[in-house]
Design an enzyme around this catalytic site. Structure first.
Site, PDB file in Angstrom:
ATOM      1  N   CYS A   1      46.342 -43.555   0.617  1.00 23.06           N
ATOM      2  CA  CYS A   1      46.547 -43.266  -0.800  1.00 23.06           C
ATOM      3  C   CYS A   1      45.931 -44.340  -1.684  1.00 23.06           C
ATOM      4  CB  CYS A   1      48.042 -43.144  -1.091  1.00 23.06           C
ATOM      5  SG  CYS A   1      48.436 -43.009  -2.840  1.00 23.06           S
TER       6      CYS A   1
ATOM      7  N   CYS B   1      66.379 -71.563  16.363  1.00 29.15           N
ATOM      8  CA  CYS B   1      66.960 -71.231  17.663  1.00 29.15           C
ATOM      9  C   CYS B   1      65.928 -70.445  18.473  1.00 29.15           C
ATOM     10  CB  CYS B   1      68.231 -70.417  17.455  1.00 29.15           C
ATOM     11  SG  CYS B   1      69.176 -70.122  18.963  1.00 29.15           S
TER      12      CYS B   1
END
Length: 369
Positions: free
Chosen positions: A33, A335
């Site tokens: 688009c 982590c």
């Protein structure tokens, strides 16, 4: 004075119609688009104007109704008028890759058919060379497992779309937002690229379309098929399938040795032992990456919670997550999964070619191990 005003009006008219000014260049790109593609490129510094239109087919001066029927061979596209002294053609292509799906040749997101196919239409030999090199970079270093299928095609003719399509996102903001948020484009971009607003598109040059530094070129990413042979099952599941290894039952959660942690896939440096600390979680934890741009952050909404995923920059390996419950000086806890890392002891860093990172291990404050 009247003559000056007349010339000024003519100049404004020429520029607003999509004509090139003195030093400008034009790029013609199709990414689904054209409303969405136009808006994306108009945000870039160095871009004066983006024009929506049709190209790649045989019908002369087609209408939107003709193109949208899929019978003309044209695809919705944009022409980007830019200053090459501010942003290169390679920089435009890096933006292009980050707003569309280069693995889908049959349309883009909810818009299906050849009239929405992605394509790069080059205007000269340089654009062709840069486009091919950028496409190759994306295939090797990009976040996609599938093949990059965007054709690189010589430009022939471009037909400006109807006026109501130009700057549609400005003229119809509510309808535009409704369409874009339901098209699947934003979700796809976020899933594959994460937050890209901080990318400096000006660092990409026509001589270096991927923006790779000499150091980056050292770190190679094997093909997916080879990775399955080289990695253990756990390493593959963590790095390639975003899984998490068990806590307290992994290689580095309690490692106290000095050295650096690199991507197990590419070898790119990620973390220093000087920033590692015992978090009590059962996974190796760090207060920061070894360099600010060593990792990429992405929004992760899996498991019904919102987290920030951490991935490696070159190999795009899933590493773990970052949380705002770490110690000073950053207050962050990176982590990580041991399975995504390889530890390089300080004693062999020079031998392994990581001389430039020795100071990141020895020059920082003692680790909190």
């Amino acid at each position: 004075m009247k003559l000056i005003k007349t010339v000024a009006i003519l100049l404004v008219t020429v520029l607003s119609s999509g004509a090139l000014s003195a030093k400008e260049q034009v790029a013609t790109l199709a990414g689904g688009c054209f409303w969405c593609v136009e808006e994306a490129f108009e945000q870039l510094e160095g871009v004066r104007e983006v024009v929506s239109g049709y190209t790649g087919g045989t019908e002369a001066h087609p209408t939107y109704q003709q193109v949208s029927s899929g019978s003309t061979g044209h695809t919705e596209a944009v022409q980007v008028y830019y200053d090459p002294d501010v942003i290169s053609y390679a920089g435009l292509l890096q933006k292009f890759w980050r707003i569309m799906d280069p693995t889908d040749a049959d349309g883009q997101f909810v818009d299906r058919g050849q009239q929405y196919r992605p394509e790069i239409f080059y205007h000269n030999d340089l654009q062709q060379q840069v486009a091919e090199a950028s496409k190759q970079w994306l295939q090797q270093y990009g976040p996609f497992e599938q093949s990059i299928v965007v054709p690189v095609t010589p430009f022939s003719e471009f037909y400006r779309a109807e006026e109501y399509h130009q700057d549609y996102y400005k003229k119809n903001p509510l309808r535009y937002k409704f369409y874009t948020f339901n098209s699947g484009r934003y979700d796809f971009v976020e899933r594959h690229w994460g937050e890209t607003s901080g990318v400096d598109y000006q660092r990409f040059t026509n001589d270096n379309p991927g923006g790779m530094t000499q150091a980056d070129s050292r770190y190679q990413v094997p093909a997916k098929a080879r990775l399955k042979e080289q990695l253990t099952p756990m390493q593959y599941r963590v790095t390639q399938q975003d899984e998490t290894e068990p806590p307290f039952d992994n290689a580095y959660w309690d490692n106290k040795a000095s050295g650096i942690y690199v991507d197990v896939v590419s070898g790119e440096p990620l973390f220093s032992s000087a920033d590692k600390y015992r978090s009590g979680t059962g996974w190796p934890s760090f207060t920061r990456p070894i360099r600010p741009d060593a990792v990429v952050r992405r929004e992760d909404n899996s498991w019904f919670i919102s987290r920030t995923e951490i991935r490696s920059r070159i190999a795009d390996s899933h590493l773990g997550h970052v949380f705002a419950d770490g110690p000073e000086p950053t207050g962050l806890r990176y982590c990580m999964n041991s399975a995504a890392l390889e530890f390089i002891p300080l004693s062999v860093m020079k031998e392994r070619g990581y001389d430039d990172y020795i100071a990141d291990v020895t020059g920082k404050a003692d680790s909190q191990n």
